[in-house]
Design a protein around this motif. Structure first.
Motif, PDB file in Angstrom:
ATOM      1  N   TYR A 113      21.082  21.305  18.186  1.00 19.18           N
ATOM      2  CA  TYR A 113      22.419  21.771  17.823  1.00 19.18           C
ATOM      3  C   TYR A 113      23.119  20.810  16.877  1.00 19.18           C
ATOM      4  O   TYR A 113      22.752  19.647  16.754  1.00 19.18           O
ATOM      5  N   VAL A 114      24.155  21.344  16.240  1.00 21.54           N
ATOM      6  CA  VAL A 114      25.068  20.562  15.418  1.00 21.54           C
ATOM      7  C   VAL A 114      26.425  21.260  15.497  1.00 21.54           C
ATOM      8  O   VAL A 114      26.491  22.480  15.697  1.00 21.54           O
ATOM      9  N   PHE A 115      27.495  20.495  15.359  1.00 18.25           N
ATOM     10  CA  PHE A 115      28.837  21.073  15.394  1.00 18.25           C
ATOM     11  C   PHE A 115      29.465  21.072  14.006  1.00 18.25           C
ATOM     12  O   PHE A 115      29.391  20.074  13.288  1.00 18.25           O
ATOM     13  N   VAL A 116      30.099  22.194  13.657  1.00 16.54           N
ATOM     14  CA  VAL A 116      30.909  22.297  12.442  1.00 16.54           C
ATOM     15  C   VAL A 116      32.312  21.847  12.824  1.00 16.54           C
ATOM     16  O   VAL A 116      32.865  22.292  13.837  1.00 16.54           O
ATOM     17  N   HIS A 117      32.891  20.946  12.036  1.00 17.97           N
ATOM     18  CA  HIS A 117      34.226  20.418  12.324  1.00 17.97           C
ATOM     19  C   HIS A 117      35.265  21.542  12.274  1.00 17.97           C
ATOM     20  O   HIS A 117      35.198  22.414  11.400  1.00 17.97           O
ATOM     21  N   PRO A 118      36.233  21.523  13.187  1.00 16.65           N
ATOM     22  CA  PRO A 118      37.280  22.559  13.181  1.00 16.65           C
ATOM     23  C   PRO A 118      38.000  22.705  11.839  1.00 16.65           C
ATOM     24  O   PRO A 118      38.451  23.800  11.501  1.00 16.65           O
ATOM     25  N   SER A 119      38.088  21.635  11.057  1.00 19.64           N
ATOM     26  CA  SER A 119      38.764  21.730   9.763  1.00 19.64           C
ATOM     27  C   SER A 119      38.017  22.636   8.786  1.00 19.64           C
ATOM     28  O   SER A 119      38.608  23.117   7.815  1.00 19.64           O
ATOM     29  N   SER A 120      36.748  22.889   9.039  1.00 16.39           N
ATOM     30  CA  SER A 120      35.963  23.790   8.190  1.00 16.39           C
ATOM     31  C   SER A 120      35.732  25.153   8.843  1.00 16.39           C
ATOM     32  O   SER A 120      35.028  25.989   8.285  1.00 16.39           O
ATOM     33  N   ALA A 121      36.309  25.363  10.024  1.00 20.30           N
ATOM     34  CA  ALA A 121      36.045  26.606  10.768  1.00 20.30           C
ATOM     35  C   ALA A 121      37.319  27.209  11.357  1.00 20.30           C
ATOM     36  O   ALA A 121      37.328  27.667  12.506  1.00 20.30           O
ATOM     37  N   GLY A 122      38.401  27.178  10.604  1.00 17.78           N
ATOM     38  CA  GLY A 122      39.635  27.828  11.049  1.00 17.78           C
ATOM     39  C   GLY A 122      40.210  27.270  12.333  1.00 17.78           C
ATOM     40  O   GLY A 122      40.797  27.996  13.116  1.00 17.78           O
ATOM     41  N   GLY A 123      40.018  25.971  12.569  1.00 11.65           N
ATOM     42  CA  GLY A 123      40.582  25.333  13.749  1.00 11.65           C
ATOM     43  C   GLY A 123      39.733  25.453  15.005  1.00 11.65           C
ATOM     44  O   GLY A 123      40.140  25.016  16.076  1.00 11.65           O
ATOM     45  N   VAL A 124      38.539  26.043  14.875  1.00 12.26           N
ATOM     46  CA  VAL A 124      37.648  26.230  16.020  1.00 12.26           C
ATOM     47  C   VAL A 124      36.474  25.263  15.900  1.00 12.26           C
ATOM     48  O   VAL A 124      35.895  25.113  14.829  1.00 12.26           O
ATOM     49  N   LEU A 125      36.114  24.627  17.000  1.00 19.54           N
ATOM     50  CA  LEU A 125      34.895  23.821  17.037  1.00 19.54           C
ATOM     51  C   LEU A 125      33.735  24.795  17.164  1.00 19.54           C
ATOM     52  O   LEU A 125      33.637  25.539  18.134  1.00 19.54           O
ATOM     53  N   LEU A 126      32.876  24.827  16.145  1.00 22.18           N
ATOM     54  CA  LEU A 126      31.790  25.789  16.070  1.00 22.18           C
ATOM     55  C   LEU A 126      30.463  25.067  16.222  1.00 22.18           C
ATOM     56  O   LEU A 126      30.152  24.159  15.447  1.00 22.18           O
ATOM     57  N   GLU A 127      29.702  25.441  17.244  1.00 25.41           N
ATOM     58  CA  GLU A 127      28.383  24.867  17.464  1.00 25.41           C
ATOM     59  C   GLU A 127      27.333  25.804  16.905  1.00 25.41           C
ATOM     60  O   GLU A 127      27.399  27.011  17.122  1.00 25.41           O
ATOM     61  N   LEU A 128      26.371  25.251  16.198  1.00 21.90           N
ATOM     62  CA  LEU A 128      25.217  26.022  15.719  1.00 21.90           C
ATOM     63  C   LEU A 128      24.027  25.540  16.525  1.00 21.90           C
ATOM     64  O   LEU A 128      23.772  24.337  16.599  1.00 21.90           O
ATOM     65  N   VAL A 129      23.307  26.456  17.156  1.00 22.94           N
ATOM     66  CA  VAL A 129      22.226  26.093  18.073  1.00 22.94           C
ATOM     67  C   VAL A 129      20.956  26.864  17.742  1.00 22.94           C
ATOM     68  O   VAL A 129      21.011  28.012  17.322  1.00 22.94           O
ATOM     69  N   GLU A 130      19.841  26.165  17.901  1.00 24.63           N
ATOM     70  CA  GLU A 130      18.531  26.770  17.677  1.00 24.63           C
ATOM     71  C   GLU A 130      17.703  26.588  18.939  1.00 24.63           C
ATOM     72  O   GLU A 130      17.736  25.510  19.548  1.00 24.63           O
TER      73      GLU A 130
END
Length: 133
Positions: A113-130
């Motif tokens: 996994y890796v997390f996209v920072h909330p500043s790049s995702a509309g204020g949401v902490l977004l995790e991308l998982v494989e």
């Protein structure tokens, strides 16, 4: 590239207290798993095609403990399942997307996994998982 909702991460003070409502609803709850790198204890609650991930801090200096201290218990992140995490991370970096860490990590169940920072995702902490291979 096909993306699907993998899970919703919920920060809790106590797994025992938090999972009881889902058990009372008749939902299955997985065995507890400790993710030492993130200093959390987790359980998954399958709900339809997705899951709820309950996250209890194992240390006062964990990200989840700090989140709870600042905001209280509640929704911590949204996780999307991706087929090729390495390729997607490279694309996001090339597109100027801010990540919490440039390092792909291994978490619960052996998933990468890796997390996209909330500043790049509309204020949401977004995790991308494989999925683990």
């Amino acid at each position: 590239m096909s993306l699907t909702l993998d899970h919703l991460g919920i920060a809790v003070r106590s797994l025992a207290a938090a999972k009881s409502i889902y058990e009372k609803l008749g939902l299955p709850v997985t065995a507890e798993e400790v993710v030492d790198a993130e200093k959390v204890r987790v359980v998954m609650v399958p709900v339809g095609e997705t899951r709820l991930e309950l996250l209890e801090p194992t240390s006062d200096d964990s990200v989840i403990a700090k989140f709870i201290a600042k905001r209280g218990e509640g929704l911590h992140h949204i996780s999307m399942r991706v087929p090729d995490l390495v390729a997607l991370v490279e694309k996001l970096k090339a597109d100027g997307v801010r990540l919490v860490s440039n390092e792909i990590k291994v978490g619960a169940g052996g998933h990468r996994y890796v997390f996209v920072h909330p500043s790049s995702a509309g204020g949401v902490l977004l995790e991308l998982v494989e999925s683990a291979h």
